[in-house]
Design an enzyme around this catalytic site. Sequence first.
Site, PDB file in Angstrom:
ATOM      1  N   TYR A 215       0.830  -1.207   0.000  1.00 48.24           N
ATOM      2  CA  TYR A 215       0.000   0.000   0.000  1.00 48.24           C
ATOM      3  C   TYR A 215       0.875   1.273   0.000  1.00 48.24           C
ATOM      4  CZ  TYR A 215      -2.977   3.794   1.379  1.00 48.24           C
ATOM      5  OH  TYR A 215      -3.606   5.007   1.398  1.00 48.24           O
ATOM      6  N   HIS A 244       2.619  17.732   6.953  1.00 41.26           N
ATOM      7  CA  HIS A 244       1.543  17.041   6.226  1.00 41.26           C
ATOM      8  C   HIS A 244       0.570  18.091   5.701  1.00 41.26           C
ATOM      9  CE1 HIS A 244      -1.804  13.724   6.451  1.00 41.26           C
ATOM     10  NE2 HIS A 244      -1.276  13.788   5.253  1.00 41.26           N
ATOM     11  N   SER A 266      -5.344  12.764   7.024  1.00 47.74           N
ATOM     12  CA  SER A 266      -5.596  11.993   5.810  1.00 47.74           C
ATOM     13  C   SER A 266      -7.101  11.869   5.560  1.00 47.74           C
ATOM     14  CB  SER A 266      -4.994  10.597   5.948  1.00 47.74           C
ATOM     15  OG  SER A 266      -3.633  10.715   6.290  1.00 47.74           O
ATOM     16  N   CYS A 268      -9.183  14.234   4.758  1.00 47.93           N
ATOM     17  CA  CYS A 268      -9.948  15.366   5.307  1.00 47.93           C
ATOM     18  C   CYS A 268      -9.915  16.586   4.399  1.00 47.93           C
ATOM     19  CB  CYS A 268      -9.452  15.709   6.695  1.00 47.93           C
ATOM     20  SG  CYS A 268      -9.824  14.432   7.911  1.00 47.93           S
ATOM     21  N   ASP A 295      -0.177  17.118  -0.405  1.00 49.72           N
ATOM     22  CA  ASP A 295      -0.042  16.232   0.763  1.00 49.72           C
ATOM     23  C   ASP A 295       1.137  16.592   1.673  1.00 49.72           C
ATOM     24  OD1 ASP A 295      -1.061  13.927   2.200  1.00 49.72           O
ATOM     25  OD2 ASP A 295       0.670  12.802   1.483  1.00 49.72           O
ATOM     26  N   ARG A 383      -7.468   4.625  -4.347  1.00 47.75           N
ATOM     27  CA  ARG A 383      -6.583   5.749  -4.665  1.00 47.75           C
ATOM     28  C   ARG A 383      -6.282   5.818  -6.154  1.00 47.75           C
ATOM     29  NH1 ARG A 383      -4.704   9.244  -0.243  1.00 47.75           N
ATOM     30  NH2 ARG A 383      -5.660   8.254   1.565  1.00 47.75           N
TER      31      ARG A 383
HETATM   32  P1  GDP Z   1      -6.986  14.294   1.661  1.00 48.12           P
HETATM   33  O1  GDP Z   1      -6.798  12.836   1.902  1.00 48.12           O
HETATM   34  O2  GDP Z   1      -6.729  15.119   2.886  1.00 48.12           O
HETATM   35  O3  GDP Z   1      -6.234  14.761   0.470  1.00 48.12           O
HETATM   36  O4  GDP Z   1      -8.546  14.492   1.377  1.00 48.12           O
HETATM   37  P2  GDP Z   1      -9.338  14.576  -0.025  1.00 48.12           P
HETATM   38  O5  GDP Z   1      -9.241  15.933  -0.617  1.00 48.12           O
HETATM   39  O6  GDP Z   1      -8.945  13.433  -0.895  1.00 48.12           O
HETATM   40  O7  GDP Z   1     -10.822  14.365   0.500  1.00 48.12           O
HETATM   41  C1  GDP Z   1     -11.190  13.245   1.259  1.00 48.12           C
HETATM   42  C2  GDP Z   1     -12.686  13.102   1.246  1.00 48.12           C
HETATM   43  O8  GDP Z   1     -13.286  14.276   1.817  1.00 48.12           O
HETATM   44  C3  GDP Z   1     -13.263  12.969  -0.157  1.00 48.12           C
HETATM   45  O9  GDP Z   1     -14.299  12.035  -0.153  1.00 48.12           O
HETATM   46  C4  GDP Z   1     -13.788  14.351  -0.465  1.00 48.12           C
HETATM   47  O10 GDP Z   1     -14.859  14.334  -1.351  1.00 48.12           O
HETATM   48  C5  GDP Z   1     -14.200  14.883   0.911  1.00 48.12           C
HETATM   49  N1  GDP Z   1     -14.055  16.366   0.998  1.00 48.12           N
HETATM   50  C6  GDP Z   1     -13.003  17.107   0.609  1.00 48.12           C
HETATM   51  N2  GDP Z   1     -13.213  18.430   0.779  1.00 48.12           N
HETATM   52  C7  GDP Z   1     -14.452  18.539   1.310  1.00 48.12           C
HETATM   53  C8  GDP Z   1     -15.266  19.660   1.714  1.00 48.12           C
HETATM   54  O11 GDP Z   1     -14.890  20.829   1.615  1.00 48.12           O
HETATM   55  N3  GDP Z   1     -16.497  19.363   2.238  1.00 48.12           N
HETATM   56  C9  GDP Z   1     -16.932  18.072   2.354  1.00 48.12           C
HETATM   57  N4  GDP Z   1     -18.138  17.879   2.869  1.00 48.12           N
HETATM   58  N5  GDP Z   1     -16.210  16.995   1.975  1.00 48.12           N
HETATM   59  C10 GDP Z   1     -14.976  17.219   1.464  1.00 48.12           C
HETATM   60  P1  PGA Z   2      -3.895  11.735   2.136  1.00 44.25           P
HETATM   61  O1  PGA Z   2      -2.556  10.907   1.820  1.00 44.25           O
HETATM   62  O2  PGA Z   2      -3.462  12.630   3.252  1.00 44.25           O
HETATM   63  O3  PGA Z   2      -4.140  12.407   0.844  1.00 44.25           O
HETATM   64  O4  PGA Z   2      -4.998  10.837   2.574  1.00 44.25           O
HETATM   65  C1  PGA Z   2      -2.280   9.633   2.158  1.00 44.25           C
HETATM   66  C2  PGA Z   2      -2.211   9.388   3.650  1.00 44.25           C
HETATM   67  O5  PGA Z   2      -2.103  10.350   4.437  1.00 44.25           O
HETATM   68  O6  PGA Z   2      -2.234   8.206   4.006  1.00 44.25           O
HETATM   69 MN    MN Z   3      -1.441  12.322   3.626  1.00 42.52          MN
HETATM   70 MN    MN Z   4      -4.840  13.666  -0.651  1.00 39.30          MN
END
Ligand code: GDP
Ligand code: PGA
Ligand code: MN
Ligand code: MN
Length: 600
Positions: A215, A244, A266, A268, A295, A383
Amino acid sequence: MAAVVEHPISPEVENSTMGSQLDALNQWVMDVARVTQPDRIQWCDGSDSEFAELVRGMEADGTLLPLNSETHPESWLHRSHPDDVARVEHLTFVCTSEREDAGPNNHWMSPADAHAKMDALFAGCMRGRTMYVIPYCMGPIDSPLARCGVEITDSPYVVANMRIMTRMGAAALARIEREGRFVKGLHSIGELDPERRFIMHFPEELTIQSYGSGYGGNALLGKKCHALRIASHQARSEGWLAEHMLILGVENPQGQTHYIAAAFPSACGKTNLAMLIPPEGYRNEGWKVWTVGDDICWMRPGPDGRLYAINPEAGFFGVAPGTSEKSNPNALATIQRNTIFTNVGLTDDGQPWWEGLDDRKPAFDWRGNAYDCNGPAAHPNARFTVSARQCPSWSPKAEDAQGVPISAIVFGGRRASLVPLVFEARDWKHGVLVGAAMGSETTAAATGAVGVMRRDPMAMKPFCGYNFADYFAHWLSFDKPGAQLPKIFHVNWFRKGEDGKFLWPGFGENLRVLEWMIERVEGRASATDTPIGALPKIGDIRLDGVALSDEARRVLFDFDRAGWQAEVDSLASFLDEFGTRVPVALKNEQARIAAELRNG
Ligand code: GDP
Ligand code: PGA
Ligand code: MN
Ligand code: MN
């Protein structure tokens, strides 16, 4: 490795051409080969032909399934072992000589015990396999902020992903040979048995050893293991920060760009915020958002006292579920070609599919079974891996060797209650406390329960390679004469209403909050001071055209004194978990806010 019984080495390996001018590197590669006993060694140069050859092999053995070449050219689906779908925090260790240096925030094992355990796992583990040697550079290849490493792995899937996620191959090797210093990462997928799986970090030896998982976060060692856990340790002693965080540029209609770095745990919202498309009204006015990173952020003070940041990565390893034309059109455009999808569903005409994409029904779930409409078709932590250069909002400054100057740092998490949409810390010290106090509900990015509130300081709980108390002190140390530090904010896109639904529309609309932050940085927007920081009133943020319920208008901008008293009291006990190592200044800051909450 030194203590391990030396096995005879096959003639083919013994005679394999050494890819390097650096004796220390050649020596290490042969030491690893003696233990792991591969059939072949392949030094990776990062070329197109090498990638094509790897893909051919993985198509042949079923590791990669080619997707519909009309809709998704040069793209593949990888189905992982069903028990190997996320980071494994309970199997991740920081192995410092002193237990205290890893801190209560990390699992710890003594370097000797950890080496003994790993040597036993790695012994002979590459028999019958090819051992790939991957030189890589984290950050623009000519950047003084960039750092190099070499990952040895027996997984062609890891090689293909590392080629997308890092500057991998000949140029990185040349830099390593020049500098003579590199992080040593050894990885084997082993038997993919969760009982024989460990992710070990030896920050004092600049070494990573990962066994038993393919992974991303466990196996692409340049990412979490190097660019966060090892780098945070190095950054502490060298006076910089490895975080991060996403990095984005917000360009206003006058053509001025402010860069913002934001730490969310992660899954969020980092990738989504980094690729934000402005709401229509803002687009018409001329606002643009530029993606620098989604990230990881490495930053250090520049000659003018500001913090300058680079994205050490070259690609995105993004969460697929929830990504749609509506939520993140930039991501969707980015992943139309040259993309590796992991654990998504599949339509009957060979297209990748996940929950939230559209209302088609997939034919197969992420395990490859016919989809029966029970449960999600894509794994919730499915992913995509794709080169950042394909992103329509990719910033030209992302390749800048000096990095971009940061105007604001944002902390945030998933908080269904209490935490307002946005507030601003009064100064750096308060901002560090706001970061240290971060909490969020857990997500599918790590194995374990989902939706449980936990403290996740600066979104670094799984990634800080040393004691959080020392980490907080390191953050505080940037506040010194001559520093021009960014303002610090906290956001919460995930506040829920009584019906359990999100109150804030999020995604593109988040630009409204960023606009307010920028105006605060420029000294133009108003806010109301409270013990927890400066909060905008509804009228301080432009909300024209946003459909917000009465409940949302009331709750998102509200400061709940009684609720915050409990929150800040529990913060005191959290800080106490780190004992006397916690900086007094931080405890005093907590006490100041607690007193203001009581006396107000
Ligand atoms: P990362 O892992 O921190 O990069 O998070 P992502 O951008 O990939 O988002 C993770 C999840 O949160 C996904 O399912 C998105 O659709 C959801 N998400 C991201 N931004 C928002 C937001 O502003 N509002 C809501 N309600 N959901 C969000
Ligand atoms: P994410 O990256 O923050 O976009 O979820 C991978 C992780 O933190 O495991
Ligand atoms: Mn991450
Ligand atoms: Mn991400």
